[in-house]
Design a protein around this motif. Structure first.
Motif, PDB file in Angstrom:
ATOM      1  N   LYS A  55       0.847  -1.194   0.000  1.00 38.49           N
ATOM      2  CA  LYS A  55       0.000   0.000   0.000  1.00 38.49           C
ATOM      3  C   LYS A  55       0.884   1.247   0.000  1.00 38.49           C
ATOM      4  O   LYS A  55       1.700   1.426   0.906  1.00 38.49           O
ATOM      5  CB  LYS A  55      -0.912   0.021   1.231  1.00 38.49           C
ATOM      6  CG  LYS A  55      -1.958  -1.079   1.258  1.00 38.49           C
ATOM      7  CD  LYS A  55      -2.837  -0.942   2.501  1.00 38.49           C
ATOM      8  CE  LYS A  55      -3.909  -2.017   2.547  1.00 38.49           C
ATOM      9  NZ  LYS A  55      -4.769  -1.884   3.746  1.00 38.49           N
ATOM     10  N   LYS A  58      -0.833   8.068  -0.291  1.00 38.52           N
ATOM     11  CA  LYS A  58      -1.311   8.991  -1.318  1.00 38.52           C
ATOM     12  C   LYS A  58      -0.562  10.317  -1.252  1.00 38.52           C
ATOM     13  O   LYS A  58      -0.281  10.844  -0.183  1.00 38.52           O
ATOM     14  CB  LYS A  58      -2.811   9.212  -1.120  1.00 38.52           C
ATOM     15  CG  LYS A  58      -3.445  10.089  -2.185  1.00 38.52           C
ATOM     16  CD  LYS A  58      -4.936  10.220  -1.951  1.00 38.52           C
ATOM     17  CE  LYS A  58      -5.586  11.105  -3.017  1.00 38.52           C
ATOM     18  NZ  LYS A  58      -7.050  11.248  -2.819  1.00 38.52           N
ATOM     19  N   GLU A  60      -0.530  13.978  -1.238  1.00 38.23           N
ATOM     20  CA  GLU A  60      -1.529  14.995  -0.903  1.00 38.23           C
ATOM     21  C   GLU A  60      -1.453  16.218  -1.806  1.00 38.23           C
ATOM     22  O   GLU A  60      -2.401  17.002  -1.876  1.00 38.23           O
ATOM     23  CB  GLU A  60      -1.369  15.420   0.564  1.00 38.23           C
ATOM     24  CG  GLU A  60      -1.558  14.296   1.563  1.00 38.23           C
ATOM     25  CD  GLU A  60      -2.969  13.740   1.547  1.00 38.23           C
ATOM     26  OE1 GLU A  60      -3.893  14.436   1.068  1.00 38.23           O
ATOM     27  OE2 GLU A  60      -3.160  12.602   2.019  1.00 38.23           O
ATOM     28  N   GLY A  62      -1.541  16.194  -4.926  1.00 37.62           N
ATOM     29  CA  GLY A  62      -2.315  15.968  -6.135  1.00 37.62           C
ATOM     30  C   GLY A  62      -1.459  15.715  -7.354  1.00 37.62           C
ATOM     31  O   GLY A  62      -1.966  15.577  -8.478  1.00 37.62           O
ATOM     32  N   ASN A  64       0.434  13.742  -9.966  1.00 37.35           N
ATOM     33  CA  ASN A  64       0.291  12.377 -10.467  1.00 37.35           C
ATOM     34  C   ASN A  64       1.669  11.795 -10.786  1.00 37.35           C
ATOM     35  O   ASN A  64       2.012  11.533 -11.939  1.00 37.35           O
ATOM     36  CB  ASN A  64      -0.611  12.352 -11.705  1.00 37.35           C
ATOM     37  CG  ASN A  64      -0.964  10.926 -12.115  1.00 37.35           C
ATOM     38  OD1 ASN A  64      -0.870  10.006 -11.296  1.00 37.35           O
ATOM     39  ND2 ASN A  64      -1.346  10.743 -13.367  1.00 37.35           N
ATOM     40  N   HIS A 132       0.197   5.189  -9.497  1.00 39.30           N
ATOM     41  CA  HIS A 132      -0.087   6.615  -9.529  1.00 39.30           C
ATOM     42  C   HIS A 132      -0.273   7.093  -8.092  1.00 39.30           C
ATOM     43  O   HIS A 132      -1.209   6.689  -7.408  1.00 39.30           O
ATOM     44  CB  HIS A 132      -1.347   6.896 -10.353  1.00 39.30           C
ATOM     45  CG  HIS A 132      -1.226   6.506 -11.791  1.00 39.30           C
ATOM     46  ND1 HIS A 132      -0.724   7.357 -12.757  1.00 39.30           N
ATOM     47  CD2 HIS A 132      -1.517   5.335 -12.424  1.00 39.30           C
ATOM     48  CE1 HIS A 132      -0.727   6.747 -13.924  1.00 39.30           C
ATOM     49  NE2 HIS A 132      -1.210   5.509 -13.753  1.00 39.30           N
ATOM     50  N   ASN A 134      -1.260   9.844  -6.891  1.00 41.24           N
ATOM     51  CA  ASN A 134      -2.430  10.653  -6.573  1.00 41.24           C
ATOM     52  C   ASN A 134      -3.642   9.787  -6.240  1.00 41.24           C
ATOM     53  O   ASN A 134      -4.596  10.254  -5.618  1.00 41.24           O
ATOM     54  CB  ASN A 134      -2.763  11.610  -7.720  1.00 41.24           C
ATOM     55  CG  ASN A 134      -3.124  10.869  -8.998  1.00 41.24           C
ATOM     56  OD1 ASN A 134      -2.821   9.684  -9.142  1.00 41.24           O
ATOM     57  ND2 ASN A 134      -3.754  11.577  -9.936  1.00 41.24           N
ATOM     58  N   ASP A 135      -3.601   8.533  -6.663  1.00 36.97           N
ATOM     59  CA  ASP A 135      -4.674   7.585  -6.329  1.00 36.97           C
ATOM     60  C   ASP A 135      -4.106   6.155  -6.322  1.00 36.97           C
ATOM     61  O   ASP A 135      -4.408   5.339  -7.201  1.00 36.97           O
ATOM     62  CB  ASP A 135      -5.810   7.706  -7.344  1.00 36.97           C
ATOM     63  CG  ASP A 135      -7.020   6.866  -6.948  1.00 36.97           C
ATOM     64  OD1 ASP A 135      -7.158   6.539  -5.739  1.00 36.97           O
ATOM     65  OD2 ASP A 135      -7.824   6.512  -7.849  1.00 36.97           O
ATOM     66  N   LYS A 137      -3.544   2.301  -5.596  1.00 37.35           N
ATOM     67  CA  LYS A 137      -4.389   1.151  -5.299  1.00 37.35           C
ATOM     68  C   LYS A 137      -3.541   0.080  -4.598  1.00 37.35           C
ATOM     69  O   LYS A 137      -2.361  -0.113  -4.925  1.00 37.35           O
ATOM     70  CB  LYS A 137      -4.973   0.571  -6.584  1.00 37.35           C
ATOM     71  CG  LYS A 137      -5.865   1.532  -7.354  1.00 37.35           C
ATOM     72  CD  LYS A 137      -7.148   1.797  -6.601  1.00 37.35           C
ATOM     73  CE  LYS A 137      -8.156   2.541  -7.478  1.00 37.35           C
ATOM     74  NZ  LYS A 137      -7.692   3.891  -7.890  1.00 37.35           N
TER      75      LYS A 137
END
Length: 529
Positions: A55, A58, A60, A62, A64, A132, A134-135, A137
């Motif tokens: 994991k 993220k 923060e 923004g 990418n 990525h 910014n998001d 998975k």
């Protein structure tokens, strides 16, 4: 007894027994890749299917940004990356514009690790993805076979990143390299408990003949049962609940118990080698010095354990010597004092011709010597193995057995030693008689006590005033002295172990079976009178 060399190894092992199954990955050179051994579900059983979960945190901002990720089994490392040419110094690992142009990968794979064309033919799955930030998975890798698996990353966008990797085995939370310790310490607990039962039976059966040193052996057997049970409980709890706060507390307790075991063992071995309970009924003020040394060794051992928990190799400085040197000093004092005491005890017994007691200490000497030889031999053999530690394949090839090399075999040597000492000094029906008695020194040719009477009669016959014979008894106004009719038929004592009670006024000196109160002694006294 456990050898003095063990103390330098045991605390470092004990205080780092559980390596968290959840580790962190960053862009740092040393932390970009994390590896761990993994067992298949069939190997150790369990309620879940083993997996590796990654994991990323993220971003923060923004932005990418991309991070390259690869998960693979160590033996498939050659399938990652391609050689640009036969003369190339290193592989091309990341798919970028140059790699796409050279047709090592396609446009859709930019930002991923390059895999060789035959990577799909491997028996293990290889995951290569771009993440990525910014998001991000979660990425899960299922374990089908036992092996050494790695998670590698690379900052494609040249940004800072962090990720958590969980190596989850089917059996629980313990790392695969540590799970073998769970049945190992459980088995040791049962074995020590069985030894404790046998010892307790002999102790109760001969409770009126117990020596002080046997009370110390009783205490250390009970201590070992508790210590091994606590160690097993620590691993069992960590396997069930993971490396939480209570597990850390239990780890500290186990480290303290281990320090106590080392100190108690050295203390017991030293007083045994001094002859306490068998050769000497008391050690006097020396016992206090031995206790002070054992307490000091325990305190320094606990300090060393705590330092091992709080100080990492990265930030260890010269002050760490203040932790190591005191422990090394007490350890050396125990070692030198123990061997010197054992030699002096054996020398004293041999000079006094106490062959039975000397044989006990000779067996103890061989036990200590054998333990030292085994430990040195094991270290010597393993030096060849650890010489190749710089080889990238060293850990992947030895992760299953590393725990035994570092910890397991030392516990087995200790177990054999403490069991042998307990056997030699086990409670028996004649403990006190044996401890407080001295064996009569006998010449090599031997002798018979019954011959004393005949030799004295011959001396009387050769004396100027021989004692009247029985034929002239009627001429004497004094009644004849009673004679033991069974005297001349007493069997020889040659070849038997004879113990003479000392002149300390102990309670055995007035026994009817004592040599001083024997029929021969009484008859000789009458003759002399």
């Amino acid at each position: 007894m456990k050898s003095w060399l063990q103390a330098f190894v045991v605390f470092a092992i004990t205080t780092s027994q559980v390596i968290a199954s959840e580790v962190q990955i960053t862009q740092d050179e040393q932390k970009r890749q994390r590896c761990s051994g993994m067992y298949s579900k069939k190997a150790w059983g369990g309620s879940v299917d083993p997996f590796i979960l990654t994991k990323f945190i993220k971003n923060e901002d923004g932005d990418n940004s991309l991070v390259s990720l690869v998960v693979y089994e160590w033996r498939d490392k050659e399938l990652i990356g391609v050689w640009p040419s036969a003369e190339a110094a290193e592989k091309q690992y990341i798919c970028n514009d140059a790699s796409v142009k050279a047709k090592y990968c396609d446009e859709t794979q930019k930002g991923e690790f390059i895999l060789s064309s035959n990577a799909t033919s491997s028996g293990n799955q290889i995951i290569s993805e771009k993440v990525h930030l910014n998001d991000p998975k979660p990425i899960t890798y299922e374990i089908k076979k036992t092996g050494y698996y790695c998670v590698g990353t690379f900052g494609y966008s040249d940004v800072d990143y962090k990720a958590a990797v969980e190596f989850r085995n089917a059996y629980g939370e313990l790392p695969a390299a540590q799970i073998a310790k769970l049945p190992f310490y459980g088995g040791l607990t049962i074995v020590y408990a069985v030894i404790g039962i046998f010892w307790a039976f002999l102790y109760v059966q001969n409770r009126h003949d117990i020596l002080p040193v046997q009370n110390y052996i009783t205490a250390i057997i009970v201590f070992l049962i508790v210590e091994q049970l606590m160690t097993w409980g620590f691993y069992d709890y960590s396997n069930t609940h993971g490396n939480n706060g209570l597990a850390n507390v239990m780890m500290i307790i186990v480290a303290i118990l281990n320090a106590g075991r080392n100190s108690f063992s050295f203390f017991l071995l030293l007083i045994v080698c001094m002859g306490y309970g068998v050769v000497k009924p008391s050690l006097g003020k020396t016992m206090n010095y031995v206790r002070f040394l054992a307490i000091g060794h325990f305190v320094f051992g606990v300090i060393y354990a705590v330092a091992s928990l709080t100080i990492t190799p990265d930030n260890a400085g010269p002050l760490v010597l203040l932790v190591i040197l005191p422990l090394a000093g007490t350890l050396t004092a125990f070692y030198v004092w123990t061997l010197n005491s054992l030699n002096l005890t054996m020398k004293d017994l041999l000079e006094r011709k106490q062959s039975v007691k000397a044989m006990m200490y000779k067996k103890l000497w061989w036990c200590i010597l054998a333990s030292i030889m085994v430990i040195f031999g094991f270290f010597f053999l393993n030096s060849f193995t650890f010489a190749g530690r710089s080889d990238p394949d060293f850990v992947p090839d030895h992760w299953k057995t590393r725990w035994f090399i570092l910890d397991g075999w030392l516990n087995l040597v200790y177990f054999v030693d403490i069991t042998y000492v307990a056997y030699l000094w086990r409670p028996t029906a004649n403990n006190r008689r044996f401890a407080m008695s001295d064996e009569l020194a006998q010449d090599d040719e031997g002798f018979e006590i019954a011959s004393f009477g005949g030799s004295l009669d011959e001396e009387d016959a050769r004396s100027p005033n021989p004692t009247p014979s029985r034929g002239n008894e009627s001429l004497s106004p004094v009644p004849p002295k009673p004679v033991n009719e069974n005297h001349n038929t007493r069997p020889s004592l040659d070849g038997e172990t004879i113990f003479a009670v000392g002149e300390d006024g102990d309670k055995w000196s007035d026994d009817e079976d004592s040599p001083r109160n024997s029929t021969e002694r009484t008859r000789l006294n009458h003759k002399n009178n």
